[in-house]
Scaffold this motif. Structure first.
Motif, PDB file in Angstrom:
ATOM      1  N   ALA A   1      -6.790  -5.476  -3.783  1.00  0.00           N
ATOM      2  CA  ALA A   1      -7.780  -4.447  -4.088  1.00  0.00           C
ATOM      3  C   ALA A   1      -7.722  -4.063  -5.569  1.00  0.00           C
ATOM      4  CB  ALA A   1      -7.538  -3.219  -3.222  1.00  0.00           C
ATOM      5  N   LEU A   2      -6.619  -4.405  -6.240  1.00  0.00           N
ATOM      6  CA  LEU A   2      -6.449  -3.999  -7.640  1.00  0.00           C
ATOM      7  C   LEU A   2      -6.491  -5.186  -8.594  1.00  0.00           C
ATOM      8  CD1 LEU A   2      -3.705  -1.420  -6.905  1.00  0.00           C
ATOM      9  CD2 LEU A   2      -5.731  -0.894  -8.243  1.00  0.00           C
ATOM     10  N   GLN A   3      -6.923  -6.321  -8.078  1.00  0.00           N
ATOM     11  CA  GLN A   3      -6.885  -7.552  -8.865  1.00  0.00           C
ATOM     12  C   GLN A   3      -7.600  -7.399 -10.214  1.00  0.00           C
ATOM     13  OE1 GLN A   3      -4.614  -9.780  -8.705  1.00  0.00           O
ATOM     14  NE2 GLN A   3      -5.210 -10.734  -6.786  1.00  0.00           N
ATOM     15  N   GLY A   4      -8.756  -6.752 -10.200  1.00  0.00           N
ATOM     16  CA  GLY A   4      -9.541  -6.643 -11.432  1.00  0.00           C
ATOM     17  C   GLY A   4      -9.032  -5.598 -12.405  1.00  0.00           C
ATOM     18  N   THR A   5      -8.321  -4.612 -11.903  1.00  0.00           N
ATOM     19  CA  THR A   5      -7.872  -3.510 -12.763  1.00  0.00           C
ATOM     20  C   THR A   5      -6.367  -3.304 -12.620  1.00  0.00           C
ATOM     21  OG1 THR A   5      -8.473  -2.039 -10.955  1.00  0.00           O
ATOM     22  CG2 THR A   5     -10.024  -2.178 -12.804  1.00  0.00           C
TER      23      THR A   5
ATOM     24  N   VAL B   1       0.646   6.500  -1.494  1.00  0.00           N
ATOM     25  CA  VAL B   1      -0.532   6.451  -0.624  1.00  0.00           C
ATOM     26  C   VAL B   1      -1.628   7.339  -1.213  1.00  0.00           C
ATOM     27  CG1 VAL B   1      -1.416   7.079   1.663  1.00  0.00           C
ATOM     28  CG2 VAL B   1       0.771   5.900   1.461  1.00  0.00           C
ATOM     29  N   GLY B   2      -1.236   8.484  -1.748  1.00  0.00           N
ATOM     30  CA  GLY B   2      -2.208   9.431  -2.299  1.00  0.00           C
ATOM     31  C   GLY B   2      -3.033   8.838  -3.422  1.00  0.00           C
ATOM     32  N   PHE B   3      -2.354   8.322  -4.444  1.00  0.00           N
ATOM     33  CA  PHE B   3      -3.143   7.813  -5.580  1.00  0.00           C
ATOM     34  C   PHE B   3      -3.969   6.600  -5.177  1.00  0.00           C
ATOM     35  CE2 PHE B   3       0.138   4.587  -6.654  1.00  0.00           C
ATOM     36  CZ  PHE B   3      -0.671   3.537  -7.065  1.00  0.00           C
ATOM     37  N   ALA B   4      -3.394   5.760  -4.305  1.00  0.00           N
ATOM     38  CA  ALA B   4      -4.119   4.551  -3.909  1.00  0.00           C
ATOM     39  C   ALA B   4      -5.368   4.892  -3.103  1.00  0.00           C
ATOM     40  CB  ALA B   4      -3.203   3.634  -3.111  1.00  0.00           C
TER      41      ALA B   4
ATOM     42  N   SER C   1      -9.227   3.329  -3.821  1.00  0.00           N
ATOM     43  CA  SER C   1     -10.129   3.304  -2.668  1.00  0.00           C
ATOM     44  C   SER C   1      -9.288   3.314  -1.407  1.00  0.00           C
ATOM     45  CB  SER C   1     -11.032   2.069  -2.709  1.00  0.00           C
ATOM     46  OG  SER C   1     -10.473   1.032  -1.929  1.00  0.00           O
ATOM     47  N   VAL C   2      -9.895   3.773  -0.342  1.00  0.00           N
ATOM     48  CA  VAL C   2      -9.153   3.884   0.912  1.00  0.00           C
ATOM     49  C   VAL C   2      -8.656   2.506   1.356  1.00  0.00           C
ATOM     50  CG1 VAL C   2      -9.291   4.661   3.311  1.00  0.00           C
ATOM     51  CG2 VAL C   2     -10.518   5.901   1.538  1.00  0.00           C
ATOM     52  N   ASP C   3      -9.412   1.469   0.985  1.00  0.00           N
ATOM     53  CA  ASP C   3      -9.034   0.116   1.388  1.00  0.00           C
ATOM     54  C   ASP C   3      -7.824  -0.401   0.614  1.00  0.00           C
ATOM     55  OD1 ASP C   3     -11.161   0.112   3.087  1.00  0.00           O
ATOM     56  OD2 ASP C   3     -12.540  -0.672   1.561  1.00  0.00           O
ATOM     57  N   ALA C   4      -7.476   0.245  -0.486  1.00  0.00           N
ATOM     58  CA  ALA C   4      -6.349  -0.229  -1.297  1.00  0.00           C
ATOM     59  C   ALA C   4      -5.012  -0.012  -0.593  1.00  0.00           C
ATOM     60  CB  ALA C   4      -6.348   0.472  -2.648  1.00  0.00           C
ATOM     61  N   VAL C   5      -5.015   0.835   0.426  1.00  0.00           N
ATOM     62  CA  VAL C   5      -3.763   1.124   1.133  1.00  0.00           C
ATOM     63  C   VAL C   5      -3.611   0.177   2.324  1.00  0.00           C
ATOM     64  CG1 VAL C   5      -2.465   2.890   2.378  1.00  0.00           C
ATOM     65  CG2 VAL C   5      -3.958   3.542   0.490  1.00  0.00           C
ATOM     66  N   SER C   6      -2.421  -0.417   2.462  1.00  0.00           N
ATOM     67  CA  SER C   6      -2.157  -1.233   3.654  1.00  0.00           C
ATOM     68  C   SER C   6      -1.797  -0.272   4.780  1.00  0.00           C
ATOM     69  CB  SER C   6      -0.994  -2.190   3.414  1.00  0.00           C
ATOM     70  OG  SER C   6      -1.168  -2.883   2.211  1.00  0.00           O
ATOM     71  N   TRP C   7      -2.813   0.179   5.481  1.00  0.00           N
ATOM     72  CA  TRP C   7      -2.583   1.239   6.477  1.00  0.00           C
ATOM     73  C   TRP C   7      -1.658   0.803   7.593  1.00  0.00           C
ATOM     74  CZ3 TRP C   7      -3.319   5.917   5.020  1.00  0.00           C
ATOM     75  CH2 TRP C   7      -4.303   6.205   4.058  1.00  0.00           C
ATOM     76  N   GLY C   8      -1.710  -0.497   7.901  1.00  0.00           N
ATOM     77  CA  GLY C   8      -0.815  -0.994   8.953  1.00  0.00           C
ATOM     78  C   GLY C   8       0.636  -0.752   8.581  1.00  0.00           C
ATOM     79  N   LYS C   9       0.970  -1.098   7.339  1.00  0.00           N
ATOM     80  CA  LYS C   9       2.333  -0.926   6.850  1.00  0.00           C
ATOM     81  C   LYS C   9       2.707   0.563   6.792  1.00  0.00           C
ATOM     82  CE  LYS C   9       6.054  -2.774   5.093  1.00  0.00           C
ATOM     83  NZ  LYS C   9       6.801  -3.830   5.780  1.00  0.00           N
TER      84      LYS C   9
END
Lengths: 424, 224
Positions: A81-85, A125-128, A133-141
């Motif tokens: 999710a952060l590949q570009g930035t 988790v907060g900053f991500a 974006s909400v998708d940047a967090v691996s919610w499963g983990k």
């Protein structure tokens, strides 16, 4: 990209400073909790506790801290999710360190029992989730981590309960408790040696072995761990042999001599506790720092990069400095005030807690050592081993959880936007 | 109390409870010199001993208050909280009874007839002995927890309780003898004095009963 080229040096220095700040916080607070029980039960002196903590915290961090560090640096956030930035990851990790460190400082001043682990996970988790974006967090983990926070005190409690029950059965409730203590305690010492060696072999020395083209299967590892366990129990037995029975003190308390035998065992469990704590909690400081450093250096988000050894060293040094500058005071306070925890109880709590923490370190789950220890103490209490446990503490800990997660998150979001405004 | 590990350990009520019982027994033990002084009709010594008894009784009361204040409901103990509070109040009643007995004797300057003086002394001593046996049982409480409620420790406590019961039994028998002797001479005594003598004997018997009941409360604590 240009950002990382232009400000790379400053960001790198900031990462190290914030990482040290966080590691200092871990050393100042958490280590004392892990070691205070040993000091309180009179098994070791404050000075010995500090020396044990310095050696075994470091060993734990260095030999078995890799998995949890990996989780914190690249498990919670989805790197794709952060590949570009990539600079956002750097800002985020710096913010997380600063946020968790600040929150720990505020909470300590206000007297709230917060966990370093919960602060850092909440901050990442907060900053991500909010700033990226909400998708940047691996919610499963993240879900697995959250579940482990509930499971770890329960598991530690169960192990400690069973350990203390075995002590009741084998030693305390027998005709000759002193002799039986000397006979059975080496068995518990074996467990300590086996457990630590096993985790070190499976997780810690994996990379070292790979480099020199050496490998062991699980059976060989168990054999090696058993050998170390045996050595530990032999050394322990020799120390036990020096404990002499003093009948004079038995008129006051019939278990006084038995507790003296358990005090020897507690030296070993104190080492295990420091090792376990080092293996899990150093990651709270080192993980975000490593993520930031590797991104700055490579200029991109590398999923496969090996973590440089010096980062673990920075973490280890930070913890030791925290311990020496402030942690020993906390340890002294805990040590002089806990009088209810005798060695026969303290060892059961410490062994249960350290086994759980080491297991979590092996799986790569960041858990709170303090909460695990609280669970372990409750386990001993359930086995009718302790005269009085304050259940209100359990409620306070639960509340501090609920506050720590959003507090860490809000602070790190704030810092993230500040960094973004300053550098981008 | 910010530290979670530190605040996890509550104040154990066991030692304070045992200390309370020690104060109670110190108070009760004064009954022996008290009755000796009464028999000698040395009213100055009687009053001084009464004051000491009252002082210990007050001290026990303070200890009781303090234990109750430090026994919040959020405390998780291997012993039922209400069983413990009940034990405390049973202990406290022992020295209350001692103070009442001494108070009435002093207030009336009650003379003990020479013919029953020896039996009276023995009777008082046997009641004090019951309180001492009860203390022995209660002194096992910390070891009960130390052993993690081991079966052997429970056996030990049961043996102590048997001794306690025997002491109370002895006290009962002495009471019967003493009453019989008092009955023989009661016609020679002023009626009100005779009545109060019976009352005193009864009160001393109650003291022994209460001590036994406090000691036996441990059985309630063990049985769970």
């Amino acid at each position: 990209m240009e950002v990382l080229n232009e400000y790379g040096q400053i960001l790198l220095i900031l990462a190290i400073i914030f990482g040290l700040f966080m590691a200092w916080g871990v050393g100042a607070n958490d280590v004392a909790n892990a070691m205070g029980t040993s000091v309180g039960s009179g098994a070791i002196t404050l000075k010995q506790a500090i020396i044990i903590a310095m050696i075994f915290e470091f060993a734990g961090a260095y030999l078995a801290g890799g998995e949890v560090t990996a989780t914190i640096r690249k498990g919670i956030i989805d790197p794709l999710a952060l590949q570009g930035t990539p600079e956002y990851l750097v800002y985020g990790m710096l913010s997380a360190l600063l946020a968790a460190g600040t929150w720990l400082l505020i909470a300590s001043m206000l007297g709230w029992p917060v966990s370093t682990t919960h602060s850092i996970v909440g901050a990442i988790v907060g900053f991500a989730a909010v700033a990226i974006s909400v998708d940047a967090v691996s919610w499963g983990k993240v879900g697995t981590i959250a579940a482990s926070w509930i499971v770890s005190p329960l598991l530690a409690g169960t192990i400690s309960y069973m350990l203390f029950r075995s002590v009741q059965r084998l030693i305390l409730d027998t005709e000759t408790p002193f002799e039986n203590a000397k006979r059975y305690i080496p068995m518990y010492m074996f467990m300590v040696g086996f457990m630590i060696t096993m985790v070190t072999l499976i997780k810690g020395l994996k990379h070292v072995f790979k480099d020199i083209g050496f490998s062991l299967n699980y059976f060989e590892m168990s054999l090696a761990a058993a050998a170390v366990g045996l050595v530990v129990s032999v050394v322990g037995s020799m120390m036990l042999a020096r404990v002499k029975r003093n009948k004079d003190i038995e008129s006051e308390d019939r278990f006084a001599n038995v507790e003296k035998v358990f005090a020897v065992l507690m030296i070993f469990t104190a080492c295990a506790m420091a090792f376990a704590h080092g293996s899990n909690d150093v990651a709270n400081a080192v993980g975000p720092m490593a993520a930031a450093v590797s991104t700055i250096k490579s200029g991109a988000i590398a999923t496969k990069s090996i973590m440089p050894t010096w980062i673990l060293l920075v973490g280890g040094v930070g913890i030791v400095v925290g311990l020496v500058t402030y942690g020993y005071k906390v340890m002294a306070t805990i040590g002089t005030k806990i009088t209810e925890l005798t060695p026969s109880r303290g060892f059961a709590a410490e062994l249960g807690a350290s086994a759980t923490v080491v297991l979590a370190s092996g799986i790569g789950l960041p858990i709170s050592t303090t909460h695990t220890l609280v669970g372990a103490v409750l386990g001993v209490g359930l086995a009718r081993g302790l005269a009085a446990i304050n259940l209100r503490t359990v409620a306070t800990i639960f509340t501090s959880w609920l506050i720590t997660l959003p507090a860490g998150a809000i602070l790190s979001i704030m810092f993230f936007y500040i960094f973004k405004a300053v550098f981008s | 109390m910010a530290n979670p590990i530190l605040s996890l350990f509550g104040h154990s009520p066991i030692k304070p409870l045992q200390n309370h019982m020690h104060t109670v027994v110190q108070c009760v033990e004064l009954l022996t010199p008290f009755f000796q002084a009464v028999i000698k009709e040395d009213w100055e010594a009687v009053e001084a001993t009464y004051n000491s008894i009252a002082e210990f009784e007050g001290q026990a009361d303070d200890q009781k208050q303090d234990i109750r204040l430090h026994l919040p409901k959020s405390l998780f103990m291997p012993i039922n909280r209400s069983d413990l509070i009940q034990l405390l109040s049973k202990q406290d009643k022992i020295c209350n009874t001692a103070k009442d007995i001494a108070g009435i004797m002093l207030g009336r300057k009650q003379v003990i007839p020479k013919k029953i003086a020896t039996d009276m002394t023995a009777y008082v001593k046997s009641a004090v002995a019951v309180a001492v046996e009860a203390k022995v049982v209660i002194d096992e409480l910390d070891e009960l927890i130390g052993s993690g409620f081991g079966g052997r420790e429970i056996d030990r406590i049961n043996r102590c309780i048997t001794k306690l019961e025997k002491a109370e039994d002895k006290n009962d028998k002495r009471q019967i003898t003493l009453r019989a002797k008092l009955h023989e001479i009661e016609a020679d005594l002023p009626p009100i004095d005779a009545m109060f003598m019976y009352k005193t004997i009864e009160a001393i018997g109650n003291l022994a009963d209460r001590a036994q009941s406090a000691g036996e409360q441990i059985q309630v604590i063990i049985a769970r």
